[in-house]
Each structure stands twice: as C-alpha cells, then as structure tokens.
Design a protein around this motif. Structure first.
Motif, PDB file in Angstrom:
ATOM      1  N   LEU A 152      90.983  63.587  33.759  1.00  0.00           N
ATOM      2  CA  LEU A 152      92.000  62.793  33.894  1.00  0.00           C
ATOM      3  C   LEU A 152      92.470  62.141  32.467  1.00  0.00           C
ATOM      4  O   LEU A 152      91.330  61.667  31.764  1.00  0.00           O
ATOM      5  N   ASP A 153      93.601  62.202  32.018  1.00  0.00           N
ATOM      6  CA  ASP A 153      93.981  61.677  30.707  1.00  0.00           C
ATOM      7  C   ASP A 153      94.156  60.079  30.950  1.00  0.00           C
ATOM      8  O   ASP A 153      94.299  59.347  31.857  1.00  0.00           O
ATOM      9  N   ASP A 154      94.171  59.239  29.667  1.00  0.00           N
ATOM     10  CA  ASP A 154      94.735  58.059  29.585  1.00  0.00           C
ATOM     11  C   ASP A 154      93.952  57.083  30.590  1.00  0.00           C
ATOM     12  O   ASP A 154      94.593  56.043  31.221  1.00  0.00           O
ATOM     13  N   ARG A 155      92.702  57.276  30.782  1.00  0.00           N
ATOM     14  CA  ARG A 155      91.955  56.319  31.818  1.00  0.00           C
ATOM     15  C   ARG A 155      90.760  55.525  30.982  1.00  0.00           C
ATOM     16  O   ARG A 155      90.255  56.214  30.349  1.00  0.00           O
ATOM     17  N   ILE A 156      90.816  54.375  31.294  1.00  0.00           N
ATOM     18  CA  ILE A 156      89.499  53.590  30.790  1.00  0.00           C
ATOM     19  C   ILE A 156      88.170  53.960  31.385  1.00  0.00           C
ATOM     20  O   ILE A 156      87.310  54.450  30.529  1.00  0.00           O
ATOM     21  N   PHE A 157      88.370  54.108  32.664  1.00  0.00           N
ATOM     22  CA  PHE A 157      87.171  54.800  33.357  1.00  0.00           C
ATOM     23  C   PHE A 157      87.704  55.149  34.854  1.00  0.00           C
ATOM     24  O   PHE A 157      88.673  54.931  35.310  1.00  0.00           O
ATOM     25  N   VAL A 158      86.797  56.150  35.337  1.00  0.00           N
ATOM     26  CA  VAL A 158      87.049  56.973  36.500  1.00  0.00           C
ATOM     27  C   VAL A 158      85.793  56.789  37.315  1.00  0.00           C
ATOM     28  O   VAL A 158      84.804  57.253  36.971  1.00  0.00           O
ATOM     29  N   GLU A 159      86.086  56.387  38.702  1.00  0.00           N
ATOM     30  CA  GLU A 159      84.819  56.392  39.726  1.00  0.00           C
ATOM     31  C   GLU A 159      85.106  57.451  40.609  1.00  0.00           C
ATOM     32  O   GLU A 159      86.043  57.592  41.260  1.00  0.00           O
ATOM     33  N   ASP A 160      83.857  58.278  40.866  1.00  0.00           N
ATOM     34  CA  ASP A 160      84.083  59.207  41.834  1.00  0.00           C
ATOM     35  C   ASP A 160      82.486  59.393  42.604  1.00  0.00           C
ATOM     36  O   ASP A 160      81.829  60.090  41.915  1.00  0.00           O
ATOM     37  N   GLY A 161      82.381  58.570  43.579  1.00  0.00           N
ATOM     38  CA  GLY A 161      81.324  58.822  44.312  1.00  0.00           C
ATOM     39  C   GLY A 161      80.389  58.166  43.274  1.00  0.00           C
ATOM     40  O   GLY A 161      80.349  57.043  42.929  1.00  0.00           O
TER      41      GLY A 161
END
Length: 327
Positions: A152-161
């Motif tokens: 994913l672009d333009d994200r500060i952080f991403v949470e997946d499990g």
C-alpha cells in the motif's frame, strides 16, 4: 494484543550495517518511555549478525547481542531499515538475518518492520498474503520481492495480524506508539507521545484520531496538565473551578488557553475523555449502558447517548462487544 498483567515483553531490535538511526532510536525511545510509565512492560534488546557495525551516519554500535536461537513468549521483533538503494539478500549480515527470521524470528508474537525492514521481512517470506507498506523509495522493490503481498502506498503504517509495517524514518515512531497503545492502553501512548514531544498519527485506513490524543497537538504546559489530570481521573467531578485549580489559573483564562491551544473548551475535553472511556467499556464489557455511564462519569445513560452522538454516528449498540469478537 493487550498485555496480561505482570508479563514482560522482550523487544528485539534487529539491526544491519548502515542502519538508519532514527529507524532504531525512535521506536526504542518510545518503548523505553513506555517502560518508565509501566515498569515491567518491556525489555529492550539489540541483536545483529555481528557484534559491531556502523550506522549510516558513521556511528559504531558495539557489543550487540547475537541473534537468539529462541524467542521468549510475547516477543516483539523490530526490523529496522538501512541507507541503501536496496537490500542485498546475499550480503552476509542480511543473509544470516533472513535465515534467522525464517527459523526463529518469524515466530515472534508481533513483527514490526520499519522502513526497508519490510523488504527484509519480505525476503524471509513473512509478508506473503499480507497488506503492508514501506518507505516510498522501496515500494517497487517490496512488490518485486513479494508479489503475494498487497503493498500500500501513502500509508504511515499498516497493520495486518501479527505483522505491522511502516513507512520510513519517523513513521517508525508512529508505529511504536500505535503498538504501545494497543498493548498498554491509549493513555500510556498519549503520555509517551507527550514525553517525546510528538503528535500521534493513525494509519491511513483509520477514520480519525483516538479521542485520547485529540486536542493534544500543542505544547502549552498548563493545558497539558489539565488534560493529564482528566485522562487519569475521567470520572472526577471536574467543575470549571477544579480544572482551573489544576492549571493554576482562573476559569476564564483556562477557557481562553484551551480555545487557543487545544481548539476546544475544558468542559468539551472532559466530555470527550468520558466518551472515550465509555466506548472502551461498551466494546470490552457486558455491562448495561446505565452502569457504563456511571463508570465513565456521566449522570445517566441518556446523557451518555447525547454526548456519544457528538463523536459517533452509530449508537453504542453498534460497538457492543467489538473487542471481544476481535479477540
């Protein structure tokens, strides 16, 4: 992810030569501060494939621990980024860390990837089938290495499990604050953010800031003092006089300070924090709304519903048991 009482989580920072110091220092200082607020919550370790290495700025890090054969229960593994066009999986240190991740490191309760640390995790196969992100300069590298991931672009952080990934450099601090908030609670995360003089941000997929950190993007000590007192005791009888006593000023001046620095009134802030506590109770408990209202400092369920509608379009019933279901 909420931490059981009395348990200590080991936070292992895995570092490579040419590491970006902010990738390491930001999250490490956040966890260090969280430990000072909640003694016994975190134990920091710094591990590498070699005992000494140089950071990107030329600083030498010495006496680093070797990569452990086993992880303690509840461990958090943090993969930090490096200053380079890409990660060479055949470079000796990178190769050893990738192999370690496949055998031991991948069994962590939580994997945190900061900046190009996401690329390192991808080389180990730990991002397959997950949503993730990284520094904007490494996005295409990450897509190429792990085509099974949704990058994913333009994200500060991403949470997946059990895997959380962040963009570059300072975004690692936002990620650490998010994890601290999930494990120790939003009040602790807000206190740590204030200690570090940073503004909390949320992932791009989240619709809004947590109520616990709204109206705190300022540096005025008297306003922060009042906000800290309200956050510690939301159910106290906070009259204008009592709030102004905490700030050591007059009620009129406190109202002016809140308007100028927090963008709300002292009364509105009290209601916001009580709403945040009520929402927490709605999602986590089976209490009826009258009891929740009393626990959160409201006079009645009717008052709670009225205040609730200011910040949520859906009624309390729509949030009932969400955290229990997620667990």
């Amino acid at each position: 992810m909420r931490q059981p009482a009395g348990s200590v989580r080991e936070v292992l920072f895995v570092v490579l030569p040419r590491l970006v110091l902010l990738d390491l220092a930001g999250p490490a200082d956040a966890f260090r501060n969280a430990e000072s607020h909640c003694p016994g919550s975190y134990r920091l370790r710094f591990v590498a494939a070699q005992p000494d290495l140089k950071a990107a700025v030329g600083l030498t890090l010495a006496d680093l621990e070797p990569l452990p054969e086993r992880l303690a229960p509840g461990s958090i593994v943090v993969l930090t980024g490096i200053s380079a066009a890409g990660i060479d999986p055949e470079e000796p240190s990178a190769r050893r860390i990738i192999e370690w991740l496949r055998v031991a490191g991948g069994r962590a309760e939580l994997l945190m990837c900061v900046c190009s640390g996401s690329v390192l995790g991808a080389h180990a196969g730990l991002l397959a089938g997950r949503s993730c992100t990284t520094h904007h300069e490494h996005l295409e590298e990450l897509r190429r290495i792990e085509p099974r991931a949704q990058v994913l672009d333009d994200r500060i952080f991403v949470e997946d499990g059990a895997v959380v990934t962040s963009a570059g450099v300072t975004a690692g601090l936002d990620l650490a604050l998010h994890v601290i908030g999930r494990q120790l609670g939003p009040r602790v995360a807000a206190e740590v953010a204030r200690d570090l003089v940073v503004y909390l941000r949320r992932a791009g997929t989240d619709p809004a800031l947590s109520p616990w950190v709204m109206h705190r993007n300022h540096l005025h000590p008297a306003v922060h003092r009042v906000q800290d007192a309200v956050a510690r005791e939301p159910t106290a009888r906070w009259s204008a006089r009592e709030l102004s006593a905490v700030a050591c000023t007059s009620p009129r001046n406190l109202a002016r300070l809140f308007a100028e620095h927090a963008g709300c009134s002292p009364h509105d802030y009290v209601q916001l924090i009580r709403f945040a506590l009520a929402r927490q109770l709605v999602t986590q408990s089976r209490m009826d709304l009258e009891r929740i209202a009393a626990r959160a400092g409201f006079r009645s369920a009717q008052q709670l519903r009225r205040v609730w509608s200011r910040w949520e379009s859906q009624p309390p019933s729509a949030f009932r048991g969400r955290d229990r279901e997620a667990a």
